[in-house]
Design an enzyme around this catalytic site. Structure first.
Site, short mmCIF file in Angstrom:
data_model
loop_
_atom_site.label_atom_id
_atom_site.label_comp_id
_atom_site.label_asym_id
_atom_site.label_seq_id
_atom_site.Cartn_x
_atom_site.Cartn_y
_atom_site.Cartn_z
N THR A 73 59.40 -4.70 33.20
CA THR A 73 59.77 -3.49 32.46
C THR A 73 61.23 -3.57 32.03
O THR A 73 61.58 -3.26 30.88
CB THR A 73 59.55 -2.24 33.33
OG1 THR A 73 58.17 -2.17 33.73
CG2 THR A 73 59.91 -0.97 32.58
N GLN A 125 53.71 -0.83 30.14
CA GLN A 125 55.16 -0.65 30.05
C GLN A 125 55.76 -1.54 28.96
O GLN A 125 55.58 -2.77 28.99
CB GLN A 125 55.84 -0.95 31.38
CG GLN A 125 55.45 -0.01 32.50
CD GLN A 125 54.33 -0.56 33.36
OE1 GLN A 125 53.50 -1.34 32.87
NE2 GLN A 125 54.29 -0.18 34.62
N GLN A 164 54.26 3.74 26.62
CA GLN A 164 54.69 3.90 28.01
C GLN A 164 56.10 3.33 28.18
O GLN A 164 56.39 2.21 27.75
CB GLN A 164 53.72 3.18 28.96
CG GLN A 164 54.05 3.40 30.43
CD GLN A 164 52.96 2.88 31.37
OE1 GLN A 164 51.87 2.52 30.93
NE2 GLN A 164 53.25 2.84 32.65
N ASP A 165 56.98 4.14 28.81
CA ASP A 165 58.35 3.70 29.11
C ASP A 165 59.18 3.41 27.85
O ASP A 165 59.86 2.39 27.77
CB ASP A 165 58.35 2.47 30.02
CG ASP A 165 57.84 2.78 31.42
OD1 ASP A 165 57.48 3.93 31.68
OD2 ASP A 165 57.81 1.86 32.25
N ASP A 193 55.64 8.51 31.11
CA ASP A 193 56.99 8.29 31.66
C ASP A 193 57.95 7.81 30.57
O ASP A 193 58.77 6.92 30.79
CB ASP A 193 56.95 7.24 32.78
CG ASP A 193 55.94 7.57 33.86
OD1 ASP A 193 55.59 8.76 34.00
OD2 ASP A 193 55.50 6.64 34.56
N ARG A 250 56.94 13.54 36.27
CA ARG A 250 56.39 13.28 37.60
C ARG A 250 57.44 12.49 38.39
O ARG A 250 58.27 11.78 37.82
CB ARG A 250 55.07 12.52 37.53
CG ARG A 250 55.13 11.17 36.81
CD ARG A 250 53.78 10.48 36.85
NE ARG A 250 53.82 9.16 36.21
CZ ARG A 250 52.91 8.22 36.40
NH1 ARG A 250 51.88 8.44 37.21
NH2 ARG A 250 52.99 7.06 35.77
N TRP A 259 58.96 9.75 40.04
CA TRP A 259 58.92 8.30 40.20
C TRP A 259 59.55 7.89 41.52
O TRP A 259 59.06 6.99 42.20
CB TRP A 259 59.67 7.67 39.02
CG TRP A 259 59.73 6.18 39.01
CD1 TRP A 259 58.83 5.31 39.53
CD2 TRP A 259 60.76 5.38 38.42
NE1 TRP A 259 59.22 4.01 39.31
CE2 TRP A 259 60.41 4.02 38.62
CE3 TRP A 259 61.92 5.67 37.71
CZ2 TRP A 259 61.20 2.97 38.17
CZ3 TRP A 259 62.70 4.62 37.25
CH2 TRP A 259 62.35 3.29 37.47
#
Length: 519
Positions: free
Chosen positions: A287, A317, A339-340, A361, A425, A427
């Site tokens: 990531t 990610q 994502q990310d 996220d 959320r 992490w």
């Protein structure tokens, strides 16, 4: 008991030999047996500090930071050892180890800066304290990012590194705690280019300007070429090295290293100047190193540009931009991914009038970051997935980090359909997010926030909402976790630009507009 008695006798001795007028400023001497009790790892702290030798909290904080520095250097050497082994042949493992090497080098630099600053003078002003707390907080973030990268590629090396990794985390967290006890006030803890017609630069101090144009009419055909030409280790008083990137799609991976400071990149508009890539975890990148654009050099500013990762939801990610640059600012920029998308990795950051697109996220990391007047769009994820706007990564209550979303609009992208979406959320254990004075549309589920894994972090996280509006802003149906709060203005002001990022100290030089307090 003996250590407390010894400390008291030393204090009495000083009171007897010094005038009473001096006694009020006398430093309090203690021993590790007493001082280490305030750290996350007391036994580890006591076993590594000089036992029963009287000193002040600042004395022992310096010793602890010195040990953290030695640990960072040893860990860097160990990572280099594994990179040199013939058996280290898997490309994904090599990339993860290279991330670790880079992050260890940053930690060596950060701790060295902290040691130098505290060696010069014991009394440091509030701006200096915030600078050092930011650096020490980032060392822990860097260390944990290394671990996550090794874990994500399933490397067997991770098992061999468990002891040095564990010791590193303990050194950094204990140093953070001792520094906070020694220097941070209790009330603050936890908390001009006319030839190319760029009016934004009219009042900016510019050292040099260069033009990037793919057709060859500028000084450089690529952004990376222009970055490489920047002088090393400049200071703010030198002015900005400005890179004007003309309209076009730039398919390149750009990195602003730690020694390229006070770089400003200006595009022709977020719809016209686009930097794009497609690295992802599915394709073997961590990531951390999947980012299309990476910035580490202090004082970075970006204006009128889109940063993009086109890997898609299917590749999981995939980061568009990663910033680990202290005092970095982004104005009128767009961040596109799934994502990310936006990795606000560490240190202090500010985003103004930006757009962020993603799914899971998609604003994440462990910086002290404020997004102000931004538009945040949740888009359609893979089937069976739900969206989370944030995943904040604070792992220690002494870290001065978190995500503050102020006067933004949290909206549905055109393709979202009926996907459940949440504000965030947890992490990490002390995840901290504040959404305030923002428009929250009805895409956000009435509960507001999602679980990470069972009851993990529900009592240690800090999620807060203040003075929001819109169909998704009603708090009566929100989660009832111990760490969730509906706060008032008195609490919210701690998460403003002035207080949370010390923006009044560094943002004026960037000329990026901002509001320092509540709006």
């Amino acid at each position: 008991m003996i250590s407390h008695l010894l400390s008291s006798l030393i204090t009495i001795y000083f009171l007897l030999i010094f005038p009473s007028s001096f006694a009020i400023s006398l430093p309090i001497f203690n021993t590790p047996d007493f001082l280490c009790n305030s750290t996350p790892y007391p036994y580890f702290c006591k076993s590594n500090l000089p036992f029963n030798k009287p000193g002040t909290i600042k004395d022992y904080a310096k010793i602890s930071m010195s040990q953290s520095f030695s640990n960072a250097r040893n860990f860097h050497s160990l990572i280099q050892h594994y990179l040199n082994l013939p058996s280290t042949s898997f490309e994904s493992t090599i990339r993860a180890l290279e991330d670790c090497k880079f992050l260890a080098e940053l930690n060596i630099d950060f701790i060295s800066q902290a040691l130098n600053a505290t060696a010069i003078e014991n009394d440091i002003d509030s701006d200096g304290v915030n600078d050092l707390l930011t650096l020490i907080s980032a060392t822990l973030t860097n260390h944990e990012t290394c671990v996550e990268g090794l874990r994500s590629v399933g490397s067997g090396i991770l098992n061999e590194l468990l002891t040095p990794i564990g010791n590193g985390s303990k050194f950094y967290r204990n140093s953070l705690a001792l520094f906070s006890d020694g220097w941070v006030p209790k009330g603050l803890r936890g908390r001009i280019l006319k030839q190319v017609n760029l009016p934004f630069l009219e009042n900016v101090k510019v050292r040099r300007t260069v033009v990037v144009n793919q057709d060859g009419s500028g000084q450089y055909p690529t952004i990376s070429d222009a970055v490489n030409a920047a002088a090393n280790n400049t200071v703010s008083s030198d002015g900005y090295y400005v890179i004007y990137v003309t309209a076009g799609v730039y398919n390149e991976y750009v990195s602003i290293p730690k020694y390229k400071k006070y770089v400003m990149i200006i595009g022709d508009g977020m719809d016209r100047t686009v930097i794009t890539g497609n690295r992802s975890v599915v394709d073997g990148w961590t990531t951390f190193n999947s980012a299309t654009f990476v910035v580490v050099g202090q004082g970075f500013v970006a204006v009128n540009i889109t940063f993009q990762n086109t890997a898609g939801a299917i590749k999981h990610q995939a980061v568009a931009l990663r910033s680990g640059a202290d005092q970095s600012a982004f104005f009128s920029c767009r961040f596109e991914g799934y994502q990310d998308t936006l990795y606000t990795h560490s240190l202090r950051q500010f985003y103004r009038d930006c757009e962020v697109y993603g799914t899971i996220d998609y604003i994440f990391g462990n910086a002290a970051v404020v997004l102000q007047n931004c538009k945040i769009y949740s888009r359609k994820p893979l089937s069976g997935q739900f969206n989370t706007v944030t995943a904040q990564g604070r792992t220690d209550p002494n870290q001065n980090t978190g995500i503050s979303i102020q006067n933004c609009s949290i909206l549905a992208a055109e393709d979202l359909e009926s996907t459940k979406s949440y504000l965030g959320r947890p992490w990490k254990e002390y995840s901290r997010v504040v959404v305030m004075q923002s428009f929250i549309d009805s895409l956000i589920d009435p509960t507001g926030w999602a679980l990470w894994n069972g009851d993990f972090a529900l009592s240690t996280l800090y999620y807060a909402e203040f003075d929001n509006r819109g169909g998704g802003s009603e708090t009566s149906g929100r989660v009832t976790w111990p760490g969730f709060h509906v706060i008032n203005a008195t609490d919210a002001v701690a998460f403003t630009v002035s207080n949370f990022t010390q923006g009044d100290f560094w943002l004026p030089a960037t000329k990026v507009p901002y509001v320092g307090g509540l709006m």
